[in-house]
Design a protein around this motif. Structure first.
Motif, PDB file in Angstrom:
ATOM      1  N   LEU A  62       0.565   0.160  -3.961  1.00 40.75           N
ATOM      2  CA  LEU A  62       1.491   1.106  -4.565  1.00 40.75           C
ATOM      3  C   LEU A  62       2.793   0.426  -4.953  1.00 40.75           C
ATOM      4  N   ALA A  63       3.276   0.740  -6.144  1.00 41.38           N
ATOM      5  CA  ALA A  63       4.593   0.298  -6.585  1.00 41.38           C
ATOM      6  C   ALA A  63       5.504   1.519  -6.525  1.00 41.38           C
ATOM      7  N   ILE A  69       6.606  -3.051  -3.393  1.00 35.61           N
ATOM      8  CA  ILE A  69       5.163  -2.959  -3.606  1.00 35.61           C
ATOM      9  C   ILE A  69       4.537  -3.064  -2.231  1.00 35.61           C
ATOM     10  N   LYS A  70       3.682  -2.100  -1.914  1.00 39.18           N
ATOM     11  CA  LYS A  70       3.087  -2.076  -0.583  1.00 39.18           C
ATOM     12  C   LYS A  70       1.603  -1.783  -0.670  1.00 39.18           C
ATOM     13  N   PHE A 116       5.879   8.951   3.352  1.00 44.03           N
ATOM     14  CA  PHE A 116       4.865   8.586   4.341  1.00 44.03           C
ATOM     15  C   PHE A 116       4.159   7.302   3.924  1.00 44.03           C
ATOM     16  N   LEU A 117       3.762   7.228   2.669  1.00 43.01           N
ATOM     17  CA  LEU A 117       3.072   6.044   2.158  1.00 43.01           C
ATOM     18  C   LEU A 117       3.952   4.804   2.283  1.00 43.01           C
ATOM     19  N   ARG A 122       2.272  -1.879   4.036  1.00 41.81           N
ATOM     20  CA  ARG A 122       2.598  -3.266   4.374  1.00 41.81           C
ATOM     21  C   ARG A 122       3.140  -3.917   3.096  1.00 41.81           C
ATOM     22  N   ALA A 123       4.342  -4.459   3.174  1.00 42.40           N
ATOM     23  CA  ALA A 123       4.987  -5.054   2.000  1.00 42.40           C
ATOM     24  C   ALA A 123       4.158  -6.203   1.440  1.00 42.40           C
ATOM     25  N   VAL A 124       4.074  -6.234   0.114  1.00 47.59           N
ATOM     26  CA  VAL A 124       3.372  -7.299  -0.586  1.00 47.59           C
ATOM     27  C   VAL A 124       4.422  -8.227  -1.160  1.00 47.59           C
ATOM     28  N   HIS A 125       4.286  -9.499  -0.880  1.00 52.62           N
ATOM     29  CA  HIS A 125       5.233 -10.486  -1.409  1.00 52.62           C
ATOM     30  C   HIS A 125       4.684 -11.010  -2.720  1.00 52.62           C
ATOM     31  N   GLN A 126       5.377 -10.688  -3.804  1.00 51.95           N
ATOM     32  CA  GLN A 126       4.964 -11.085  -5.140  1.00 51.95           C
ATOM     33  C   GLN A 126       5.445 -12.496  -5.440  1.00 51.95           C
TER      34      GLN A 126
END
Length: 128
Positions: A62-63, A69-70, A116-117, A122-126
């Motif tokens: 999800l952005a 972004i997670k 909630f989302l 979990r954070a995404v490292h771009q």
């Protein structure tokens, strides 16, 4: 009506008022130097999902409108009648962003609050 829809509607209804407060605070910085930050925070408190991509299993990328972004694994969150159809991964992958509510939604109306989302994701490292 889901709480996220109510909050989104309130935010949209009061958006001009909040932005007006922000402009007034910026025009008179010496009067309330901290109020600009407070108003910005109030405007940004309405978290929205901007994009969704189904990954493997019950995980979505999800952005959010705050720039994060997670990856969100919803496998343990599909309890209850409205979420039962989502246990079929083919149906689960039919997720989309509802621009009116600012969150993800499935064809049967099931949805999750963006707050909630964001919290369980979990954070995404771009890569830059």
């Amino acid at each position: 009506m889901p709480l996220s829809s109510v909050l989104l509607a309130w935010g949209e209804q009061h958006r001009e008022e909040l932005l007006g407060e922000l402009e007034q605070s910026a025009a008179a910085p010496s009067a309330h130097a901290h109020s600009t930050a407070c108003v910005k925070e109030r405007v940004m408190m309405f978290l929205h999902v901007d994009q969704v991509h189904a990954l493997e299993g019950y995980t979505l990328r999800l952005a959010f409108n705050d720039g994060t972004i997670k990856d969100v694994d919803l496998a343990g969150e599909l309890d209850g009648e409205v979420f039962a159809p989502l246990k079929d991964t083919g149906f689960f992958r039919r997720v989309a962003v509802n621009p009116e509510t600012g969150t993800i939604e499935w064809p049967n109306g099931a949805d999750f609050a963006p707050e909630f989302l964001h919290e369980i994701g979990r954070a995404v490292h771009q890569a830059a």
